[in-house]
Scaffold this motif. Sequence first.
Motif, PDB file in Angstrom:
ATOM      1  N   MET A  83     -43.722  31.682 -71.174  1.00 18.44           N
ATOM      2  CA  MET A  83     -42.577  31.014 -71.840  1.00 18.44           C
ATOM      3  C   MET A  83     -43.258  30.464 -73.191  1.00 18.44           C
ATOM      4  SD  MET A  83     -39.296  29.897 -71.638  1.00 18.44           S
ATOM      5  CE  MET A  83     -38.301  28.928 -72.424  1.00 18.44           C
ATOM      6  N   PRO A  84     -42.533  31.424 -74.502  1.00 17.11           N
ATOM      7  CA  PRO A  84     -42.808  30.837 -75.700  1.00 17.11           C
ATOM      8  C   PRO A  84     -42.747  29.542 -76.161  1.00 17.11           C
ATOM      9  CG  PRO A  84     -40.944  31.984 -75.704  1.00 17.11           C
ATOM     10  CD  PRO A  84     -41.317  32.198 -74.425  1.00 17.11           C
ATOM     11  N   GLU A  85     -43.638  28.902 -76.927  1.00 18.95           N
ATOM     12  CA  GLU A  85     -43.378  27.560 -77.562  1.00 18.95           C
ATOM     13  C   GLU A  85     -42.497  27.614 -78.456  1.00 18.95           C
ATOM     14  OE1 GLU A  85     -44.933  24.827 -76.872  1.00 18.95           O
ATOM     15  OE2 GLU A  85     -46.025  25.684 -75.311  1.00 18.95           O
ATOM     16  N   PRO A  86     -41.493  26.630 -78.530  1.00 15.84           N
ATOM     17  CA  PRO A  86     -40.160  26.656 -79.293  1.00 15.84           C
ATOM     18  C   PRO A  86     -40.991  26.135 -80.770  1.00 15.84           C
ATOM     19  CG  PRO A  86     -40.531  24.398 -77.826  1.00 15.84           C
ATOM     20  CD  PRO A  86     -41.579  25.580 -77.293  1.00 15.84           C
ATOM     21  N   PRO A  87     -40.219  26.394 -81.762  1.00 16.07           N
ATOM     22  CA  PRO A  87     -40.596  25.915 -83.142  1.00 16.07           C
ATOM     23  C   PRO A  87     -40.592  24.188 -83.115  1.00 16.07           C
ATOM     24  CG  PRO A  87     -38.798  27.421 -83.262  1.00 16.07           C
ATOM     25  CD  PRO A  87     -38.889  27.216 -81.767  1.00 16.07           C
ATOM     26  N   THR A  88     -41.884  24.008 -83.733  1.00 17.04           N
ATOM     27  CA  THR A  88     -42.183  22.408 -84.058  1.00 17.04           C
ATOM     28  C   THR A  88     -41.753  21.960 -85.375  1.00 17.04           C
ATOM     29  OG1 THR A  88     -44.399  22.976 -84.726  1.00 17.04           O
ATOM     30  CG2 THR A  88     -44.106  22.813 -82.294  1.00 17.04           C
ATOM     31  N   PRO A  89     -41.239  20.819 -85.498  1.00 16.39           N
ATOM     32  CA  PRO A  89     -41.123  19.895 -86.626  1.00 16.39           C
ATOM     33  C   PRO A  89     -42.096  20.201 -87.859  1.00 16.39           C
ATOM     34  CG  PRO A  89     -39.951  18.766 -84.943  1.00 16.39           C
ATOM     35  CD  PRO A  89     -40.991  19.796 -84.241  1.00 16.39           C
ATOM     36  N   TYR A  90     -41.942  20.168 -89.139  1.00 20.68           N
ATOM     37  CA  TYR A  90     -42.943  20.314 -89.878  1.00 20.68           C
ATOM     38  C   TYR A  90     -42.617  19.640 -91.291  1.00 20.68           C
ATOM     39  CZ  TYR A  90     -45.790  22.663 -93.466  1.00 20.68           C
ATOM     40  OH  TYR A  90     -47.020  22.670 -94.475  1.00 20.68           O
TER      41      TYR A  90
END
Length: 414
Positions: free
Chosen positions: A1-8
Amino acid sequence: MPEPPTPYAISIPDATLQDLNQRLDWAKFPTQLMSSDQDPWEFGVPAEEVKRLVTYWRNQFDWKKAESQLNKFPHYRTDIEVDGFGVLDIHCQIVLFIHQTSPVKNAIPLLFSHGWPGSFIEVKKILPMLAEADGMPAFHVVAPSLPNFGFSSGVTKRGFGWAQYAETFHKLMLKLGYSQYVTQGGDLGFWITRSMGLLYPDHCRASHMNMVASQPPKWSSNPLLALQHAIQPYSTHESNGRQRSAWFEREGFGYNLLQRTKPQTIGTALSDSPVALLTWIYEKLHDWSDSYPWTEDEILTWVSIYWFSVAGPEASVRVYYEASHLRSDEDIPYQKLIGHIPNVKVGFVHLPQEISIVPRTWAAAMGPVVQQTEYDHGGHFAAWEIPEVIVRDLRQMFGKGGPCYEIIGERGGY
């Protein structure tokens, strides 16, 4: 399962800011060559302009304030694996105004691709307007930093051209859950969105562009357009546009020749000297816009994004070399991108101070062109200079009654 985008959040270290200030303190300024008509811009950025902006950059410009303004938008980072290049760390502004705040279903996913010498900041002004859903099309907006630009990863391995940029953005849209989407772009964004339409026509359903590079229609492939082009005189807008394009090829194309042939040479200057970077970019902001009143803070925010970029300012010029030095059959030549690309609907905005302005018959040969509009003002940095025009054109193209209405799923909210 790919990691979701993370806030930056953008956060430039104090040590990096101090290094910049020290380099500005050491700046050495050129003398000024003057012309008979006293137009110092004839030779590039005037020496007095350089001194004024460097002084402002060193003593008055507040990067932390600019950084705070940029961080008001929801930034994310995510990993994208590109064939042959491994995993890239992609910074993107994923702006889901309508999706987050409106009951509108099936809003249109819109990928916004910036160019050079721009960045993700170019999308800033159109976002609030695209968020206005009352009677208007709803958009999910994704505005990435191109690889080698801004806060995305750099690529030092040879061969990262149009196909790889297209693959990166296509995979980004898929990762965000958008199996179908539309695109908007100018400058490099023109070539990238054309590449996405060429490679992923089942996913990239339509493209809207504010720069057009093309050639006259050919009798062999477009006889009706070729006949129209042969017998129909240019409009005033088109005649002026050809003169503008000729000026650019004669007086403004030097940067392109250098970046497409010896990117490492100019890259060394841009990497070492913030003053070199400033003048290299500011010249284009001045010459390519339509008398836009650039403020010091705008100019220096644009330039600072390059100076503080993850890959370094030198990385941004490499795409010119890669696009003109093809290595395999998988690379995409310019000629294919300015030719006919089927299945993806296209809309063009023709602006009087763009650097490439072609007649409507030329543009019409590039595919299923469903919309061409001309405006009497605007230049190369359209989303920044005239954001209301770009938003109006997008709404016209994708709104109710427009040629691309309901191009992606069932629409609502009108």
